[in-house]
Design a protein around this motif. Structure first.
Motif, mmCIF file in Angstrom:
data_model
loop_
_atom_site.group_PDB
_atom_site.id
_atom_site.type_symbol
_atom_site.label_atom_id
_atom_site.label_comp_id
_atom_site.label_asym_id
_atom_site.label_seq_id
_atom_site.Cartn_x
_atom_site.Cartn_y
_atom_site.Cartn_z
ATOM 1 N N GLU A 104 0.713 -1.135 0.336
ATOM 2 C CA GLU A 104 -0.005 0.093 -0.070
ATOM 3 C C GLU A 104 0.872 1.270 0.112
ATOM 4 O O GLU A 104 0.603 2.173 -0.643
ATOM 5 C CB GLU A 104 -0.914 -0.072 1.140
ATOM 6 N N HIS A 105 1.882 1.345 1.045
ATOM 7 C CA HIS A 105 2.595 2.451 1.092
ATOM 8 C C HIS A 105 4.051 2.486 1.417
ATOM 9 O O HIS A 105 4.857 3.290 1.235
ATOM 10 C CB HIS A 105 2.061 3.511 2.087
ATOM 11 N N GLY A 106 4.588 1.105 1.800
ATOM 12 C CA GLY A 106 5.769 0.808 1.825
ATOM 13 C C GLY A 106 6.564 1.361 3.269
ATOM 14 O O GLY A 106 7.707 0.998 3.433
ATOM 15 N N LYS A 107 5.703 1.967 4.017
ATOM 16 C CA LYS A 107 6.140 2.363 5.337
ATOM 17 C C LYS A 107 6.269 1.346 6.306
ATOM 18 O O LYS A 107 5.568 1.496 7.181
ATOM 19 C CB LYS A 107 5.429 3.588 5.482
ATOM 20 N N VAL A 108 7.149 0.405 6.089
ATOM 21 C CA VAL A 108 7.108 -0.708 7.173
ATOM 22 C C VAL A 108 8.522 -1.094 7.285
ATOM 23 O O VAL A 108 9.645 -0.768 6.528
ATOM 24 C CB VAL A 108 6.280 -1.927 6.536
ATOM 25 N N VAL A 109 8.902 -1.629 8.459
ATOM 26 C CA VAL A 109 10.120 -1.976 8.766
ATOM 27 C C VAL A 109 10.208 -3.236 9.577
ATOM 28 O O VAL A 109 9.235 -3.682 10.076
ATOM 29 C CB VAL A 109 10.855 -0.948 9.619
ATOM 30 N N PRO A 110 11.417 -3.922 9.660
ATOM 31 C CA PRO A 110 11.659 -5.225 10.451
ATOM 32 C C PRO A 110 11.119 -5.145 11.874
ATOM 33 O O PRO A 110 11.261 -3.996 12.515
ATOM 34 C CB PRO A 110 12.718 -5.782 10.218
#
Length: 207
Positions: free
Chosen positions: A95-101
């Motif tokens: 959706e927006h790529g604003k993710v981290v591990p």
């Protein structure tokens, strides 16, 4: 233990379940000699005291029992399943790529002060209880009574027992409760494809 409200586990049955399922506990103390840690199996008596009582033993050669004897507060860490969470599992990545591990895990911390003892009868009850617990799943369980009595007596002379009434319990179940239902489903599905038993356990809990 840093625990945001959405990860907090305050259910005594759940906390005791994690304690019972942890085969090896980390015992941490601090006194004038500094920090000390030992990795030991423990027994829980859930009905002794408001939050239960823990029993275990240390080798006499291990100086940490002296910290317990002088009244140092003990921290006991019961680590459960854990899993690395890849950002690729999240629906939000597309959706927006604003993710981290991140890392999902279960953990319980218990705090208390110990009663230390060397009474052979009490030591034998602890050793027998631990043995029976961890031999129970074997086809032909070994028992303490299988060894010569004089040998067991000698072994008991080399250990120090303790009981720790639990004064405080902290539980953490970090299972992406702060994410959307779609992200949680994606993580559970991703972990379910793993061959690692710990990953599979976390996937099961999340689903």
């Amino acid at each position: 233990m840093y625990t945001p409200s959405y990860f907090k586990d305050e259910n005594l049955v759940s906390l005791h379940g994690q304690i019972e399922s942890t085969r090896l506990t980390t015992l941490v103390t601090f006194d004038e000699t500094g920090l000390q840690a030992s990795h030991i199996p423990l027994l829980l008596e859930p009905t002794q005291g408001p939050q239960g009582t823990l029993y275990g033993h240390l080798a006499k050669a291990n100086p940490q029992w002296k910290a317990l004897e002088t009244g140092a507060q003990a921290l006991l860490i019961f680590q459960g399943a854990d899993a690395y969470i890849s950002p690729s599992f999240y629906a939000a990545k597309a959706e927006h790529g604003k993710v981290v591990p991140t890392w999902n895990y279960l953990a319980v911390h218990a705090y208390g002060r110990a009663d230390v003892f060397t009474d052979p009868e009490r030591l034998l009850r602890i050793v027998t209880g631990l043995t029976d617990k961890h031999e129970a799943s074997r086809a032909e369980p070994w028992a303490v009574t299988d060894a010569p009595a004089d040998y067991i007596e000698k072994m008991l002379n080399g250990i120090v027992g303790f009981s720790i009434p639990i004064e405080r319990l902290e539980g953490k179940r970090k299972l992406n409760q702060n994410r959307s239902a779609e992200d949680i489903a994606g993580v559970s599905k991703g972990l379910a494809l793993s061959q690692d038993p710990s990953d599979l356990k976390i996937a099961q809990l999340m689903s």
